[in-house]
Design a protein around this motif. Structure first.
Motif, mmCIF file in Angstrom:
data_model
loop_
_atom_site.group_PDB
_atom_site.id
_atom_site.type_symbol
_atom_site.label_atom_id
_atom_site.label_comp_id
_atom_site.label_asym_id
_atom_site.label_seq_id
_atom_site.Cartn_x
_atom_site.Cartn_y
_atom_site.Cartn_z
ATOM 1 N N PRO A 50 0.818 -1.217 0.000
ATOM 2 C CA PRO A 50 0.000 0.000 0.000
ATOM 3 C C PRO A 50 0.849 1.263 0.000
ATOM 4 O O PRO A 50 2.072 1.214 0.144
ATOM 5 N N ARG A 51 0.182 2.388 -0.141
ATOM 6 C CA ARG A 51 0.839 3.676 0.084
ATOM 7 C C ARG A 51 1.192 3.792 1.564
ATOM 8 O O ARG A 51 0.444 3.344 2.430
ATOM 9 N N PHE A 52 2.351 4.394 1.852
ATOM 10 C CA PHE A 52 2.755 4.666 3.228
ATOM 11 C C PHE A 52 2.413 6.115 3.581
ATOM 12 O O PHE A 52 2.608 7.031 2.780
ATOM 13 N N GLN A 53 1.937 6.321 4.806
ATOM 14 C CA GLN A 53 1.718 7.648 5.353
ATOM 15 C C GLN A 53 2.426 7.739 6.709
ATOM 16 O O GLN A 53 2.823 6.723 7.288
ATOM 17 N N GLY A 54 2.557 8.948 7.236
ATOM 18 C CA GLY A 54 3.092 9.105 8.575
ATOM 19 C C GLY A 54 2.050 8.725 9.614
ATOM 20 O O GLY A 54 0.849 8.757 9.342
ATOM 21 N N GLN A 55 2.509 8.378 10.806
ATOM 22 C CA GLN A 55 1.577 8.015 11.871
ATOM 23 C C GLN A 55 0.782 9.245 12.309
ATOM 24 O O GLN A 55 1.316 10.350 12.396
ATOM 25 N N PRO A 56 -0.498 9.062 12.598
ATOM 26 C CA PRO A 56 -1.381 10.215 12.875
ATOM 27 C C PRO A 56 -1.320 10.709 14.315
ATOM 28 O O PRO A 56 -2.206 10.423 15.124
ATOM 29 N N PHE A 57 -0.298 11.468 14.656
ATOM 30 C CA PHE A 57 -0.222 12.091 15.977
ATOM 31 C C PHE A 57 -1.017 13.397 16.001
ATOM 32 O O PHE A 57 -1.154 14.069 14.976
ATOM 33 N N ASP A 58 -1.485 13.772 17.193
ATOM 34 C CA ASP A 58 -2.006 15.119 17.415
ATOM 35 C C ASP A 58 -0.868 15.959 17.980
ATOM 36 O O ASP A 58 -0.260 15.597 19.000
ATOM 37 N N PHE A 59 -0.563 17.085 17.329
ATOM 38 C CA PHE A 59 0.478 18.000 17.804
ATOM 39 C C PHE A 59 -0.220 19.201 18.432
ATOM 40 O O PHE A 59 -0.896 19.966 17.736
ATOM 41 N N ILE A 60 -0.060 19.364 19.734
ATOM 42 C CA ILE A 60 -0.862 20.319 20.481
ATOM 43 C C ILE A 60 0.034 21.349 21.159
ATOM 44 O O ILE A 60 0.974 20.999 21.894
ATOM 45 N N GLY A 61 -0.247 22.638 20.906
ATOM 46 C CA GLY A 61 0.508 23.718 21.524
ATOM 47 C C GLY A 61 0.120 23.935 22.971
ATOM 48 O O GLY A 61 -0.864 23.373 23.471
ATOM 49 N N LYS A 62 0.868 24.790 23.651
ATOM 50 C CA LYS A 62 0.633 25.047 25.075
ATOM 51 C C LYS A 62 -0.758 25.609 25.326
ATOM 52 O O LYS A 62 -1.373 25.368 26.364
ATOM 53 N N ASP A 63 -1.286 26.372 24.338
ATOM 54 C CA ASP A 63 -2.618 26.959 24.482
ATOM 55 C C ASP A 63 -3.724 26.050 23.965
ATOM 56 O O ASP A 63 -4.875 26.451 23.845
ATOM 57 N N GLY A 64 -3.351 24.802 23.624
ATOM 58 C CA GLY A 64 -4.340 23.845 23.125
ATOM 59 C C GLY A 64 -4.557 23.897 21.628
ATOM 60 O O GLY A 64 -5.383 23.133 21.089
ATOM 61 N N SER A 65 -3.822 24.760 20.931
ATOM 62 C CA SER A 65 -4.001 24.895 19.481
ATOM 63 C C SER A 65 -3.302 23.767 18.723
ATOM 64 O O SER A 65 -2.402 23.097 19.245
ATOM 65 N N ASP A 66 -3.693 23.583 17.495
ATOM 66 C CA ASP A 66 -3.088 22.588 16.610
ATOM 67 C C ASP A 66 -1.826 23.182 15.993
ATOM 68 O O ASP A 66 -1.891 24.180 15.274
ATOM 69 N N VAL A 67 -0.664 22.597 16.289
ATOM 70 C CA VAL A 67 0.600 23.117 15.755
ATOM 71 C C VAL A 67 1.224 22.131 14.773
ATOM 72 O O VAL A 67 2.427 22.159 14.533
ATOM 73 N N SER A 68 0.385 21.283 14.210
ATOM 74 C CA SER A 68 0.912 20.217 13.349
ATOM 75 C C SER A 68 1.653 20.763 12.133
ATOM 76 O O SER A 68 2.613 20.134 11.661
ATOM 77 N N GLU A 69 1.265 21.939 11.617
ATOM 78 C CA GLU A 69 1.935 22.477 10.433
ATOM 79 C C GLU A 69 3.397 22.795 10.690
ATOM 80 O O GLU A 69 4.200 22.859 9.761
ATOM 81 N N LYS A 70 3.750 23.010 11.950
ATOM 82 C CA LYS A 70 5.141 23.282 12.300
ATOM 83 C C LYS A 70 5.977 22.009 12.391
ATOM 84 O O LYS A 70 7.205 22.068 12.382
ATOM 85 N N VAL A 71 5.294 20.871 12.516
ATOM 86 C CA VAL A 71 5.996 19.624 12.821
ATOM 87 C C VAL A 71 5.934 18.618 11.681
ATOM 88 O O VAL A 71 6.916 17.918 11.408
ATOM 89 N N ALA A 72 4.802 18.523 11.005
ATOM 90 C CA ALA A 72 4.611 17.451 10.024
ATOM 91 C C ALA A 72 3.967 17.988 8.754
ATOM 92 O O ALA A 72 3.289 19.024 8.761
ATOM 93 N N ASN A 73 4.195 17.253 7.645
ATOM 94 C CA ASN A 73 3.504 17.617 6.414
ATOM 95 C C ASN A 73 2.110 16.984 6.389
ATOM 96 O O ASN A 73 1.703 16.297 7.326
ATOM 97 N N LYS A 74 1.375 17.211 5.316
ATOM 98 C CA LYS A 74 -0.014 16.735 5.259
ATOM 99 C C LYS A 74 -0.110 15.220 5.285
ATOM 100 O O LYS A 74 -1.142 14.664 5.669
ATOM 101 N N ALA A 75 0.947 14.541 4.882
ATOM 102 C CA ALA A 75 0.950 13.080 4.899
ATOM 103 C C ALA A 75 1.344 12.521 6.266
ATOM 104 O O ALA A 75 1.347 11.305 6.460
ATOM 105 N N GLY A 76 1.674 13.405 7.210
ATOM 106 C CA GLY A 76 2.014 12.957 8.557
ATOM 107 C C GLY A 76 3.490 12.708 8.803
ATOM 108 O O GLY A 76 3.872 12.298 9.906
#
Length: 480
Positions: free
Chosen positions: A278-304
């Motif tokens: 199959p196609r490989f993707q990155g593992q689906p972690f939640d990346f959460i900032g100190k204020d509870g916001s989603d900071v995933s764009e700073k850490v991972a691409n759209k594929a994870g």
């Protein structure tokens, strides 16, 4: 005391853990988090899948090794990463039956997970909710072996059957594993005297046989140049394997595999048994900032996949001319204490030449980052974290455009009449500046050979690397 967490215990994560435990384990806190409590030597699963090796021969428990190496082991699934300074921790769903969620603080984090197997990207793909088989996990390999044995039994009863092996998505990777599997199937069918009843077809998103997601390679044989397309093509011809490269699978049902080719033509291939990666993707972690916001764009691409010190967003023409766009230390630019190794890091682009059909379908193998490459990157990351803790600066680097890699693809596991294709490649990512030749690689080092000696080497690697990964005396002498 510094706290280092490694998420994942495959080739990259386990290698990093061994080096970190050996250098820091007595004075610092090294922890591995893994949702599997056993190490698996994945290259030998191809033998499991044809019924020539028990899965147990490819695995061993992790905790005794980590106890010996002064590394903590947490058997659980990491689900959240909180990367903001002053609030750096991960949350883990325990797999010990307690239903507990644990919070683990870190000073340095290494994301070294294997891929998310994205069977869902191709309707009908996969053993769980589809019609095809896989060798991408231990249970999948066992299930494949059982189905394969059933199909061989039918062939012995006189049925004429079609087996299709290859890639199940236009952006799949690990074509080398598919090639190795179909080669072992051929050898086994010959040994069981049913080869004449089985049609073997290799269906892949590679532009040509032997591309393997690394844009192929070329070696000098005397005054001649031999390409991997010629090398693998000759094996296919000798083994009677039909070549169906240059195709992206877009759907599978119980009778047919539906695909689109490079020219935008649609077609289908009937099958009785299919093993498709199959196609490989990155593992689906939640990346959460100190204020509870989603900071995933700073850490991972759209594929994870984790963004590191590569140069992203380059056009392919520019990327091909700039091998320095590949990361060297595998460190996230936003959060400097987060590293990624193996499959988990985001490459800056493909190695193979990208292709889009007239219908807009991308048919380009993703860059392979498994096996030896994963181990090397795991070592580089570990040594740099050791440097940071002891010296305050990093001193190690290795881009895939500077990296040596070797692959031994078995063609039957017998030490007497088996064989293997031995492929040595340097560098993994072509560098046309240093090597302005047919493949952008050092033709003195890069090599392709096939023979029985390779079968002995493959078995030796199985035994040697399991010895190494158990952290036995002299483990560091054995290269990644």
């Amino acid at each position: 005391m510094s706290k280092v967490i490694i998420i994942g215990a495959g080739f990259a994560g386990h290698t990093a853990a061994l080096y970190l435990g050996d250098a820091l384990g007595k004075d610092h806190e090294i922890t591995v988090v893994s949702n599997r409590d056993q190490f698996s030597f994945i290259p030998s699963w191809v033998w499991v899948a044809v019924g020539h090796m028990k899965l147990e021969k490819t695995q061993f428990p992790l905790k005794p090794v980590y106890d010996k190496m002064h590394v903590n082991f947490v058997y659980g699934k990491a689900v959240e990463i909180h990367p903001d300074e002053g609030d750096q921790f991960i949350t883990v769903e325990m797999r010990d039956g307690s239903n507990e969620t644990r919070k683990l603080d870190y000073d340095y984090l290494v994301v070294a997970t294997g891929p998310k197997l994205d069977f869902a990207a191709t309707p009908g793909l996969g053993p769980d909710h589809g019609y095809t088989y896989s060798i991408c996990t231990g249970p999948h390999a066992v299930e494949t072996a059982e189905k394969y044995a059933e199909m061989v039994k039918r062939a012995k009863a006189g049925e004429k059957l079609t087996f299709v092996v290859g890639a199940g998505h236009g952006a799949a990777t690990c074509q080398g594993a598919a090639f190795e599997f179909i080669s072992n199937v051929h050898k086994d069918l010959v040994k069981q005297k049913v080869r004449e009843n089985i049609t073997l077809k290799y269906l892949s998103n590679e532009p040509v046989p032997g591309d393997f997601g690394v844009r192929g390679l070329a070696v000098r044989k005397g005054d001649e140049i031999l390409t991997s397309e010629q090398f693998i093509g000759a094996i296919f011809e000798e083994y009677g394997i039909e070549d169906l490269t240059g195709r992206a699978v877009n759907k599978v049902d119980e009778n047919n595999i539906y695909w689109e080719d490079f020219d935008g033509n649609y077609g289908e291939t009937a099958y009785d048994f299919a093993m498709l990666i199959p196609r490989f993707q990155g593992q689906p972690f939640d990346f959460i900032g100190k204020d509870g916001s989603d900071v995933s764009e700073k850490v991972a691409n759209k594929a994870g996949f984790i963004l590191v010190d590569g140069i992203y967003g380059l056009s392919n023409d520019i990327l091909v001319e700039n091998p320095d766009a590949w990361p060297s230390v595998y460190q996230n630019r936003e959060y400097r204490n987060i590293f990624a190794a193996g499959i988990a890091f985001a490459p800056p682009g493909p190695i193979s030449m990208p292709h889009t059909t007239p219908n807009g379908t991308a048919i380009t193998p993703a860059p392979p980052r498994t096996g030896m490459v994963s181990g090397i990157i795991g070592r580089v990351v570990a040594l740099n974290i050791i440097d940071l803790i002891k010296k305050g600066r990093m001193t190690h680097s290795e881009r895939m455009s500077e990296m040596f890699a070797a692959c031994i693809a078995s063609m039957g596991d017998s030490l007497w009449d088996g064989a293997a294709a031995t492929i040595i490649i340097y560098p993994v990512v072509p560098d046309m500046r240093r090597y302005p030749n047919e493949s952008g690689r050092d033709m003195f080092t890069t090599h392709m050979e096939m023979g029985t000696a390779g079968a002995w080497m493959k078995r030796m690697l199985h035994e040697t690397f399991i010895y190494k990964f158990k952290g036995n005396p002299g483990w560091k002498i054995i290269p990644e």
